[in-house]
Design a protein around this motif. Structure first.
Motif, short mmCIF file in Angstrom:
data_model
loop_
_atom_site.label_atom_id
_atom_site.label_comp_id
_atom_site.label_asym_id
_atom_site.label_seq_id
_atom_site.Cartn_x
_atom_site.Cartn_y
_atom_site.Cartn_z
N SER A 130 40.16 22.87 30.26
CA SER A 130 38.86 23.55 30.60
C SER A 130 38.81 25.01 30.59
CB SER A 130 38.58 22.93 32.19
OG SER A 130 39.53 23.45 33.03
N GLY A 131 37.68 25.43 30.85
CA GLY A 131 37.47 27.06 30.92
C GLY A 131 38.09 27.59 29.73
N ILE A 132 38.51 28.88 29.91
CA ILE A 132 39.03 29.58 28.84
C ILE A 132 40.64 29.74 28.72
CG2 ILE A 132 37.19 31.12 28.70
CD1 ILE A 132 38.76 33.16 30.77
N GLY A 133 41.30 28.67 29.51
CA GLY A 133 42.72 28.52 29.42
C GLY A 133 43.73 29.44 30.28
N ARG A 134 44.88 29.56 29.71
CA ARG A 134 45.94 30.22 30.57
C ARG A 134 45.97 31.73 30.31
NH1 ARG A 134 49.38 26.08 27.25
NH2 ARG A 134 47.87 27.01 25.73
N ILE A 135 45.43 32.51 31.08
CA ILE A 135 45.25 33.94 31.01
C ILE A 135 46.43 34.66 31.58
CG2 ILE A 135 43.59 35.69 30.67
CD1 ILE A 135 42.76 33.28 29.25
N LEU A 136 47.23 35.32 31.20
CA LEU A 136 48.50 36.40 31.68
C LEU A 136 47.42 37.65 31.84
CD1 LEU A 136 52.13 36.39 31.20
CD2 LEU A 136 50.78 38.50 31.05
N ILE A 137 47.81 38.18 33.00
CA ILE A 137 47.13 39.47 33.27
C ILE A 137 48.30 40.44 34.04
CG2 ILE A 137 45.33 40.68 34.78
CD1 ILE A 137 44.31 37.59 34.79
N THR A 138 48.47 41.65 33.40
CA THR A 138 49.39 42.76 34.27
C THR A 138 48.61 43.47 34.85
OG1 THR A 138 49.03 44.11 32.30
CG2 THR A 138 50.83 42.77 31.89
N GLY A 139 49.15 43.75 36.15
CA GLY A 139 48.28 44.61 36.92
C GLY A 139 47.23 43.80 37.82
N GLY A 140 47.59 42.22 37.66
CA GLY A 140 46.61 41.35 38.17
C GLY A 140 46.49 41.29 39.64
N ALA A 141 47.08 42.09 40.52
CA ALA A 141 47.01 42.10 41.86
C ALA A 141 45.98 42.98 42.41
CB ALA A 141 48.55 42.16 42.48
N SER A 142 45.53 43.87 41.76
CA SER A 142 44.59 44.69 42.50
C SER A 142 43.77 45.42 41.21
CB SER A 142 45.50 45.98 42.93
OG SER A 142 46.04 46.75 42.08
N GLY A 143 42.73 45.91 41.50
CA GLY A 143 41.83 46.82 40.76
C GLY A 143 41.00 45.82 39.70
N LEU A 144 40.99 46.38 38.52
CA LEU A 144 40.51 45.61 37.38
C LEU A 144 41.34 44.26 37.44
CD1 LEU A 144 38.69 45.17 35.02
CD2 LEU A 144 40.12 46.49 33.79
N GLY A 145 42.63 44.44 37.18
CA GLY A 145 43.36 43.08 37.11
C GLY A 145 43.00 42.02 38.00
N ALA A 146 42.93 42.36 39.21
CA ALA A 146 42.56 41.34 40.34
C ALA A 146 41.09 40.87 40.09
CB ALA A 146 42.62 41.86 41.75
N ALA A 147 40.30 41.89 39.54
CA ALA A 147 38.76 41.15 39.20
C ALA A 147 38.59 40.10 38.06
CB ALA A 147 38.05 42.51 39.08
N VAL A 148 39.70 40.52 36.89
CA VAL A 148 39.84 39.76 36.10
C VAL A 148 40.54 38.48 36.11
CG1 VAL A 148 41.22 39.20 33.62
CG2 VAL A 148 39.72 41.71 34.02
N ALA A 149 41.49 38.34 37.13
CA ALA A 149 41.94 37.13 37.81
C ALA A 149 40.90 36.16 38.57
CB ALA A 149 43.25 37.47 38.50
N ALA A 150 40.23 36.76 39.20
CA ALA A 150 39.17 36.07 39.88
C ALA A 150 38.23 35.57 38.92
CB ALA A 150 38.46 36.93 40.92
N ALA A 151 37.78 36.35 37.95
CA ALA A 151 36.75 35.88 36.95
C ALA A 151 37.40 34.66 36.31
CB ALA A 151 36.24 37.12 36.13
N VAL A 152 38.60 34.70 35.76
CA VAL A 152 39.18 33.86 34.85
C VAL A 152 39.15 32.54 35.93
CG1 VAL A 152 41.34 32.85 34.07
CG2 VAL A 152 40.51 35.36 33.53
N HIS A 153 39.37 32.55 36.99
CA HIS A 153 39.62 31.40 37.93
C HIS A 153 37.92 30.79 38.21
CE1 HIS A 153 39.35 29.13 41.93
NE2 HIS A 153 40.51 28.85 41.60
N ASP A 154 37.10 31.52 38.19
CA ASP A 154 35.72 31.28 38.58
C ASP A 154 35.28 30.68 36.98
OD1 ASP A 154 35.93 32.22 41.05
OD2 ASP A 154 34.59 33.88 40.54
N HIS A 155 35.72 30.89 36.05
CA HIS A 155 35.32 30.27 34.70
C HIS A 155 36.16 29.19 34.14
CE1 HIS A 155 32.83 33.89 34.56
NE2 HIS A 155 32.11 33.47 33.73
N GLY A 156 36.94 28.59 35.38
CA GLY A 156 37.56 27.41 34.86
C GLY A 156 38.81 27.64 34.27
N GLY A 157 39.38 28.84 34.15
CA GLY A 157 40.72 29.24 33.43
C GLY A 157 41.75 29.25 34.52
N ILE A 158 42.89 29.47 34.08
CA ILE A 158 44.15 29.55 34.83
C ILE A 158 44.75 31.01 34.68
CG2 ILE A 158 46.54 28.79 35.25
CD1 ILE A 158 45.51 26.27 33.52
#
Length: 233
Positions: free
Chosen positions: A6-34
């Motif tokens: 489902s969604g956009i799949g398994r997305i690895l995000i560096t810097g994913g705990a804050s800033g843009l990376g955290a926003a990307v992680a949240a958006a991936v989750h909201d769009h059904g990705g991992i």
């Protein structure tokens, strides 16, 4: 073997705990990705896979990306959002700080992508690197940052040519954002008016757009900024 369900799949995000990376992680989750987060400090990360690693350490990044891919049963995309800056005139920035910016922003991007390539080739996935408006135009007191982001731009363009038909490659060029990126700067280098800074959620939505293109269609370059962004064009 994990398959994308489902969604956009398994997305690895560096810097994913804050800033843009955290926003990307949240958006991936909201769009059904991992979302799969890599960061130097993952203490704030909840409810998603997270791995602690300093992207300036090539050997550690290589091992961590490979382990994350194995744990997830593969990867569908990598977003290299980790980045730092050390402002000041060239003679005033220590050698160690100057070179750290290049190691995080450029070499960290390269080592992450290199380690993820086998998984991305297997899934015919995507790479999205994060540059900056200062990848196009040099600015005083930012020689390390500009050098690193100019490098990211060149690396990404060459990578796109190298991997065409195998792995999608997108260069993201965000303008300034309302994140903690500026927190460790001295006062003279902090934005005095944040009204011209974009919300990182807007940029994250642009990332989702690029990652959601159908097979055979690539967003090669994506510039996104506040309407009053002062550093572009």
């Amino acid at each position: 073997m994990h398959t994308q369900s489902s969604g956009i799949g398994r997305i690895l995000i560096t810097g994913g705990a804050s800033g843009l990376g955290a926003a990307v992680a949240a958006a991936v989750h909201d769009h059904g990705g991992i979302p799969i987060v890599l960061d130097r400090d993952i203490s704030s990360v909840r409810d998603v896979s997270a791995y602690q690693v300093d992207v300036s350490d090539t050997a550690a990044v290589t091992e961590t990306v490979q382990r994350a891919a194995e744990d997830a049963g593969g990867l569908d995309a990598v977003v290299t959002a980790a980045g730092i800056d050390r402002c000041g005139r060239l003679e005033d920035v220590s050698v160690e700080d100057w070179e750290l910016v290049v190691r995080v922003n450029l070499l960290g991007t390269v080592s992450t992508v290199r380690a993820a390539l086998p998984a991305l080739k297997a899934s015919r996935g995507r790479v999205l690197t994060v540059a900056s408006t200062l990848a196009f135009k040099g600015a005083s007191d930012a020689t390390a940052y500009c050098a690193s982001k100019f490098g990211v731009l060149g690396f990404t363009q060459a990578l796109a040519a190298e991997l065409k038909g195998e792995v999608g490659v997108t260069q993201l060029i965000p303008g300034g954002m309302k994140t903690r990126f500026f927190d460790d700067r001295t006062e003279q280098y902090k934005p005095q008016d944040d009204s011209q800074l974009n919300d990182p959620e807007n940029v994250a939505n642009a990332v989702i757009f690029a990652l959601s293109q159908p097979s055979g269609c690539e967003v090669r370059e994506l510039f996104i900024a506040h309407a009053e962004e002062p550093s572009w064009p």
